[in-house]
Design a protein around this motif. Structure first.
Motif, PDB file in Angstrom:
ATOM      1  N   ASN A 148       0.819  -1.204   0.000  1.00 18.21           N
ATOM      2  CA  ASN A 148       0.000   0.000   0.000  1.00 18.21           C
ATOM      3  C   ASN A 148       0.856   1.259   0.000  1.00 18.21           C
ATOM      4  N   ALA A 149       1.897   1.256   0.813  1.00 16.05           N
ATOM      5  CA  ALA A 149       2.778   2.421   0.906  1.00 16.05           C
ATOM      6  C   ALA A 149       3.490   2.670  -0.427  1.00 16.05           C
ATOM      7  N   SER A 150       3.969   1.610  -1.065  1.00 20.57           N
ATOM      8  CA  SER A 150       4.655   1.796  -2.346  1.00 20.57           C
ATOM      9  C   SER A 150       3.676   2.235  -3.421  1.00 20.57           C
ATOM     10  N   PHE A 151       2.411   1.778  -3.308  1.00 22.68           N
ATOM     11  CA  PHE A 151       1.385   2.238  -4.261  1.00 22.68           C
ATOM     12  C   PHE A 151       1.174   3.731  -4.146  1.00 22.68           C
ATOM     13  N   LEU A 195       1.911   6.605  -6.849  1.00 24.35           N
ATOM     14  CA  LEU A 195       0.827   7.499  -7.252  1.00 24.35           C
ATOM     15  C   LEU A 195       1.287   8.942  -7.262  1.00 24.35           C
ATOM     16  N   ALA A 196       2.171   9.258  -6.300  1.00 30.28           N
ATOM     17  CA  ALA A 196       2.695  10.625  -6.218  1.00 30.28           C
ATOM     18  C   ALA A 196       3.911  10.817  -7.112  1.00 30.28           C
ATOM     19  N   GLU A 199      10.569   6.062  -3.805  1.00 32.80           N
ATOM     20  CA  GLU A 199      10.863   5.813  -2.387  1.00 32.80           C
ATOM     21  C   GLU A 199       9.704   6.319  -1.531  1.00 32.80           C
ATOM     22  N   CYS A 200       9.359   5.515  -0.524  1.00 34.81           N
ATOM     23  CA  CYS A 200       8.230   5.873   0.332  1.00 34.81           C
ATOM     24  C   CYS A 200       8.684   6.829   1.430  1.00 34.81           C
ATOM     25  N   ASN A 201       7.731   7.659   1.863  1.00 31.47           N
ATOM     26  CA  ASN A 201       8.047   8.512   3.010  1.00 31.47           C
ATOM     27  C   ASN A 201       6.979   8.341   4.080  1.00 31.47           C
TER      28      ASN A 201
END
Lengths: 136, 366
Positions: free
Chosen positions: B72-75, B79-80, B84-86
């Motif tokens: 979910n976080a990587s999705f 999307l943004a 890399e996730c923040n």
């Protein structure tokens, strides 16, 4: 304008609270080890070099498991209380709290996870029969 | 600490037989570590024991939660437009997973993620719960092995066969691995010639053996020591190495048959030896025509037949060769060479007969 100022202050507080929290995460060691979390996150495509975020994910998972466990514990205690009311001699035996599949499935249902187990396995002809008639 | 151990024992006891089945899978290590972690969390909540299946199910669900969080976080990051996730991607992922259960501020829209309710819950959780570190140090896994790479053209100091092939690419395999070359059979085999050669060598061996035996018999008949190797002095000191006594040199007593044996002989089952081997004896008398030195065979006529127990071992063949050659004019030396021509049965009969004639002599000598 006042409203804006208040929301700005609120945001500022939230920001500081969050940054403080992230800093405190470095001191806190979650029960789920970092290596395990990194392995499964890498499997699912999560890329992040920041250790604090890894710890955040670990803490979030720990919270989830703790919530499920505490819910099933409540179910277990409720069941024991009901039994104790009927027979007071079995108080000593029922003091031990054991995580069973029944309690777990009940608590997981609230989280949207459907865990069901077979009630019985019909692997012999005498399954489900009365114990008296089984001795034939 | 004892409480932790007791729960561990119940868990391990129930898991024991189930884990012995099946092959180890790649994910087993991760699953085991997560099982321990989940058990620790449950114990902190207040449980004293677990059912094996329940613990496995909870561990599986926690692993799924972790994987779903990451996905979910990587999705949200993708999307943004990021790889890399923040923090905000993770917050959104936790909110998505917690929507079914509910958290404060879930129904609000357009609020800043910094003030998200779920993060506050987590903060509360960290503050209230005491820290339980994982029981054992976990090594970094999975272990990545360095792959064995095919060396490049540069590495092999080869020039790529075409200009369109850069030199940093892996080299082509050697031509001998894919070219089919004709196979030369260097050894010419001729089955007819081989058979002839084999027969010739066999005959040569037979002739050599015959000549050797003739020489041995001649040496034995001239009265020298029984063995070609031994000295006369040695023979004098050791009675066992002396030349055997010839017929008539020493007074020998008649062999008296004990009553038991004679009774057995009279029974129907056992026939006298001489009667049994009469045809063999006749065959031997008439058999070998190319006898050497004109030696005559003689058989004891007046001796009564004695019943002996014979072993059916073939080793008697080797022993009797020496003994018979030592005796003067006892047997023809060509006897052994004619094994191919005679029957197996006849051969056995002859050997047994020779044993009977020799044994009485040996008994009397000792």
């Amino acid at each position: 304008m006042n409203h804006n100022q208040q929301s700005n202050d609120g945001k500022h507080d939230d920001d500081s609270a969050l940054s403080d929290f992230l800093a405190s995460l470095m001191d806190y060691t979650p029960t789920i080890p970092d290596e395990l979390v990194e392995h499964y996150l890498a499997k699912s495509g999560f890329q992040c070099p920041d250790v604090r975020l890894i710890r955040l994910v670990a803490v979030a998972t720990q919270k989830f498991v703790a919530d499920v466990a505490s819910d099933s514990l409540q179910h277990c205690k409720a069941r024991q209380a009901a039994v104790v009311k009927d027979k007071r001699d079995k108080q000593q035996k029922d003091k031990r709290l054991i995580l069973t599949m029944d309690d777990l499935s009940k608590s997981l249902r609230e989280y949207g996870v459907n865990v069901k187990q077979q009630e019985y396995f019909a692997d012999s002809p005498s399954t489900g029969m009365d114990p008296a008639s089984r001795d034939e | 600490m004892s409480g932790v151990e007791s729960t561990r024992d119940t868990r391990k006891g129930e898991d024991g037989p189930s884990t012995s089945l099946g092959r180890p899978k790649a994910d087993d290590f991760g699953r085991w570590v997560s099982k321990i972690a989940v058990a620790q969390i449950c114990e902190s909540v207040g449980y004293q024991g677990f059912k094996g299946s329940a613990l496995e199910a909870l561990a599986d669900i926690s692993i799924r939660y972790l994987c779903d969080l990451g996905k979910n976080a990587s999705f949200h990051a993708n999307l943004a437009g990021r790889t890399e996730c923040n923090l905000f991607d993770i917050t959104r992922a936790i909110e998505d997973l917690g929507d079914s259960h509910g958290f404060p501020g879930a129904s609000e829209i357009g609020n800043c993620l910094v003030g998200s309710g779920i993060v506050k819950e987590i903060v509360q959780f960290v503050d209230t719960k005491e820290e339980i570190p994982f029981a054992q140090p976990v090594p970094k896994f999975p272990i990545v092995r360095n792959g064995k790479l095919i060396p490049s053209f540069e590495h092999m100091n080869e020039a790529p066969p075409g200009k369109h092939i850069p030199s940093w690419l892996p080299a082509f395999p050697d031509p001998h691995t894919y070219n089919h070359t004709p196979i030369w059979n260097e050894r010419a085999s001729d089955p007819c010639a081989d058979k002839i050669e084999q027969a010739r060598q066999q005959r040569k061996a037979e002739r050599a053996l015959l000549r050797l035996q003739q020489r041995l018999v001649r040496n034995g008949s001239t009265g020298t020591s029984a063995s070609l190797v031994l000295d006369a002095t040695e023979a004098g000191s050791n009675p066992f190495l002396a030349a055997p006594l010839q017929q008539g040199e020493k007074e020998v007593s008649e062999v008296v048959l004990p009553a038991k044996l004679s009774n057995e002989v009279s029974k129907g089952d056992h026939i006298s030896l001489l009667d049994a081997f009469a045809p063999a004896i006749d065959a031997m008398k008439t058999g070998p025509s190319d006898r050497l030195d004109g030696e005559k065979t003689f058989l004891p006529e007046k001796r009564p037949s004695v019943q002996f127990k014979f072993k059916t071992g073939k080793k008697i063949l080797g022993e009797s060769l020496d003994l018979s050659l030592q005796r003067k004019g006892e047997r023809s030396s060509t006897f052994f060479l004619r094994d191919d021509e005679r029957d197996d049965k006849k051969k056995r009969a002859e050997f047994i007969l020779r044993q009977t004639t020799e044994y009485p002599m040996e008994l009397n000598q000792s």
